[in-house]
Design a protein around this motif. Structure first.
Motif, PDB file in Angstrom:
ATOM      1  N   UNK A 254      24.192  74.431  36.945  1.00  0.00           N
ATOM      2  CA  UNK A 254      24.354  73.020  36.593  1.00  0.00           C
ATOM      3  C   UNK A 254      23.906  72.105  37.732  1.00  0.00           C
ATOM      4  N   UNK A 255      24.093  72.542  38.969  1.00  0.00           N
ATOM      5  CA  UNK A 255      23.627  71.733  40.097  1.00  0.00           C
ATOM      6  C   UNK A 255      22.103  71.648  40.115  1.00  0.00           C
ATOM      7  N   UNK A 269      16.234  64.907  45.614  1.00  0.00           N
ATOM      8  CA  UNK A 269      15.991  65.830  46.730  1.00  0.00           C
ATOM      9  C   UNK A 269      17.297  66.262  47.376  1.00  0.00           C
ATOM     10  N   UNK A 270      18.217  65.318  47.561  1.00  0.00           N
ATOM     11  CA  UNK A 270      19.515  65.667  48.146  1.00  0.00           C
ATOM     12  C   UNK A 270      20.312  66.579  47.207  1.00  0.00           C
ATOM     13  N   UNK A 271      20.208  66.340  45.911  1.00  0.00           N
ATOM     14  CA  UNK A 271      20.925  67.184  44.959  1.00  0.00           C
ATOM     15  C   UNK A 271      20.371  68.597  44.947  1.00  0.00           C
ATOM     16  N   UNK A 272      19.062  68.736  45.064  1.00  0.00           N
ATOM     17  CA  UNK A 272      18.457  70.065  45.075  1.00  0.00           C
ATOM     18  C   UNK A 272      18.746  70.805  46.377  1.00  0.00           C
ATOM     19  N   UNK A 273      18.878  70.080  47.463  1.00  0.00           N
ATOM     20  CA  UNK A 273      19.149  70.742  48.745  1.00  0.00           C
ATOM     21  C   UNK A 273      20.526  71.393  48.775  1.00  0.00           C
ATOM     22  N   UNK A 274      21.447  70.891  47.956  1.00  0.00           N
ATOM     23  CA  UNK A 274      22.798  71.460  47.967  1.00  0.00           C
ATOM     24  C   UNK A 274      22.820  72.910  47.510  1.00  0.00           C
ATOM     25  N   UNK A 275      22.299  73.276  46.304  1.00  0.00           N
ATOM     26  CA  UNK A 275      22.296  74.698  45.945  1.00  0.00           C
ATOM     27  C   UNK A 275      21.356  75.534  46.819  1.00  0.00           C
ATOM     28  N   UNK A 288      22.353  84.700  42.145  1.00  0.00           N
ATOM     29  CA  UNK A 288      22.071  83.331  42.617  1.00  0.00           C
ATOM     30  C   UNK A 288      21.420  83.279  43.982  1.00  0.00           C
ATOM     31  N   UNK A 289      21.629  84.315  44.805  1.00  0.00           N
ATOM     32  CA  UNK A 289      20.975  84.330  46.116  1.00  0.00           C
ATOM     33  C   UNK A 289      19.451  84.393  45.986  1.00  0.00           C
ATOM     34  N   UNK A 290      18.962  84.990  44.904  1.00  0.00           N
ATOM     35  CA  UNK A 290      17.521  84.998  44.663  1.00  0.00           C
ATOM     36  C   UNK A 290      17.019  83.624  44.211  1.00  0.00           C
ATOM     37  N   UNK A 291      17.915  82.849  43.587  1.00  0.00           N
ATOM     38  CA  UNK A 291      17.523  81.508  43.139  1.00  0.00           C
ATOM     39  C   UNK A 291      17.374  80.553  44.311  1.00  0.00           C
ATOM     40  N   UNK A 292      18.184  80.720  45.356  1.00  0.00           N
ATOM     41  CA  UNK A 292      18.124  79.817  46.502  1.00  0.00           C
ATOM     42  C   UNK A 292      16.774  79.788  47.194  1.00  0.00           C
ATOM     43  N   UNK A 293      16.175  80.945  47.564  1.00  0.00           N
ATOM     44  CA  UNK A 293      14.840  80.897  48.185  1.00  0.00           C
ATOM     45  C   UNK A 293      13.774  80.264  47.301  1.00  0.00           C
ATOM     46  N   UNK A 294      13.878  80.465  45.988  1.00  0.00           N
ATOM     47  CA  UNK A 294      12.897  79.847  45.082  1.00  0.00           C
ATOM     48  C   UNK A 294      13.017  78.333  45.099  1.00  0.00           C
ATOM     49  N   UNK A 295      14.241  77.824  45.096  1.00  0.00           N
ATOM     50  CA  UNK A 295      14.434  76.374  45.151  1.00  0.00           C
ATOM     51  C   UNK A 295      13.951  75.803  46.481  1.00  0.00           C
ATOM     52  N   UNK A 296      14.135  76.547  47.555  1.00  0.00           N
ATOM     53  CA  UNK A 296      13.644  76.064  48.853  1.00  0.00           C
ATOM     54  C   UNK A 296      12.129  76.096  48.931  1.00  0.00           C
ATOM     55  N   UNK A 297      11.517  77.136  48.348  1.00  0.00           N
ATOM     56  CA  UNK A 297      10.059  77.254  48.412  1.00  0.00           C
ATOM     57  C   UNK A 297       9.374  76.181  47.580  1.00  0.00           C
ATOM     58  N   UNK A 298       9.930  75.889  46.393  1.00  0.00           N
ATOM     59  CA  UNK A 298       9.329  74.928  45.480  1.00  0.00           C
ATOM     60  C   UNK A 298      10.028  73.570  45.545  1.00  0.00           C
ATOM     61  N   UNK A 299      10.664  73.263  46.644  1.00  0.00           N
ATOM     62  CA  UNK A 299      11.454  72.033  46.747  1.00  0.00           C
ATOM     63  C   UNK A 299      10.612  70.784  46.519  1.00  0.00           C
TER      64      UNK A 299
END
Length: 377
Positions: A254-255, A269-275, A288-299
């Motif tokens: 949801x985040x 951008x601030x909302x995406x940085x949280x997860x 979910x740990x696999x989701x974190x690197x993807x969000x950081x890479x495609x931020x």
């Protein structure tokens, strides 16, 4: 009624002649060395682009399959060369991969990359393969003026598409498709539920398990779940999720979705940085740990959605409009046989049928009456 024209074959009486034999040519009826008239070839090309099987067209015209396919190649290529302006007004370029056919004993998959206008949903071209090589060769083939006009490069979370834009279209700003980002977050939450469900003793194979009954509520958007649904979800998670892993995965999902509900680019951008920051913690589940690197890479690409307001949905639509041709081409293992009929604007099913099903709107008042009268005259 069928009209047949016999072409006379002439032979030169001079033995030293280099031509020896030739036939009558009438360009007004058919091009040189053509087995079909120009009118029949255009008819066959349009029918093939409208989703009709080539074998059916060949039976209708009383000729072979190869004759119709050669006509479609020849006239389809001519239509493409005569319409270079189809890529003039492109401001958002979209890339997407599509499975074209399977070939060989082991049915190996052969993919293609669709290149489309991400704002108008207009198919521009289709290149073989789903690597970055095809799109990287296609983009520099356009003029410098057309490449500079493209402001946004839209793609799903695909590494080859990102590499193609970074290599051949550096001036455009890359945008990640929201559907694929949310889909990735939903898949992570669903994987957590499946794993916890399988680890629960006597928890597999029954539909009365609490965690199994939450499979739809976990993936449903939070704003669409009623109060009764939220109470039901809390009760089922308390009974079937003792460590709270499924609850944390749903919160992370949801985040990630909240990023697109935020209207401002800075807040998104601030909302995406949280997860992306919190999912580094080892206390979270591995999914979910696999989701974190993807969000950081495609931020950057994810948050650019608030600046461009474009998605890759029109590119997917262009693929769907071309799928009827793919279905009737079952068994054809040649990329050109799939590419040629779907490219020209006059061959796509939606645009080919538009003049027959769309009624003109003249407007109201005196101006509308004047336009209607002009059309009638």
């Amino acid at each position: 009624m069928r009209l047949v024209r016999a072409k006379r074959r002439w032979r030169c009486a001079t033995e030293s002649c280099a031509v020896c034999a030739f036939t009558d040519q009438e360009p007004r009826i058919a091009p040189p060395r053509a087995r079909m008239t120009a009118r029949a070839a255009r008819h066959a090309t349009r029918r093939a682009g409208a989703g009709r099987a080539v074998s059916e067209i060949a039976t209708e015209l009383g000729c072979s399959w190869h004759t119709v396919m050669r006509a479609a190649h020849r006239w389809g290529a001519a239509l493409l060369e005569a319409d270079p302006a189809r890529v003039d007004a492109v401001t958002a370029l979209g890339l997407d991969e599509i499975l074209v056919f399977r070939r060989g004993r082991y049915r190996h998959k052969h993919w293609a990359t669709t290149i489309a206008d991400a704002r108008r949903g207009k198919l521009l071209d289709r290149v073989a393969g789903r690597s970055a090589a095809g799109a990287t060769r296609w983009i520099p083939g356009r003029t410098l003026r057309r490449r500079r006009r493209v402001r946004w490069a839209v793609t799903d979370l695909s590494g080859p598409c990102r590499k193609a834009f970074s290599t051949a279209l550096r001036s455009a700003t890359q945008v990640a498709d929201p559907f694929h980002v949310v889909k990735l977050a939903d898949a992570a939450a669903d994987d957590v539920r499946r794993r916890v469900h399988n680890e629960t003793p006597d928890g597999r194979g029954t539909t009365h398990d609490p965690l199994y009954r939450t499979r739809r509520l976990l993936l449903a958007p939070a704003e669409r779940v009623t109060q009764a649904g939220q109470a039901k979800l809390r009760g089922l998670l308390a009974a079937g999720d003792p460590r709270g892993e499924a609850r944390d995965a749903r919160h992370a999902k949801e985040t990630a979705r909240l990023t697109y509900r935020t209207p401002n680019h800075k807040f998104a951008t601030e909302t995406l940085d949280e997860p992306a920051r919190d999912l580094r913690d080892e206390a979270f589940s591995p999914e979910p740990d696999k989701l974190g690197p993807t969000l950081r890479t495609w931020r950057t690409q994810i948050t650019n959605r608030h600046r461009s307001h474009v998605t890759n949905g029109p590119t997917e639509t262009a693929d769907n409009l071309a799928k009827p041709i793919k279905r009737v081409s079952f068994g054809i293992a040649d990329f050109d046989h799939h590419r040629t009929p779907v490219l020209p604007d006059t061959l796509t099913p939606r645009q080919n049928d538009a003049p027959m099903c769309v009624k003109p709107r003249f407007g109201r008042g005196a101006a509308g009456s004047a336009r209607r009268a002009a059309i009638v005259r």
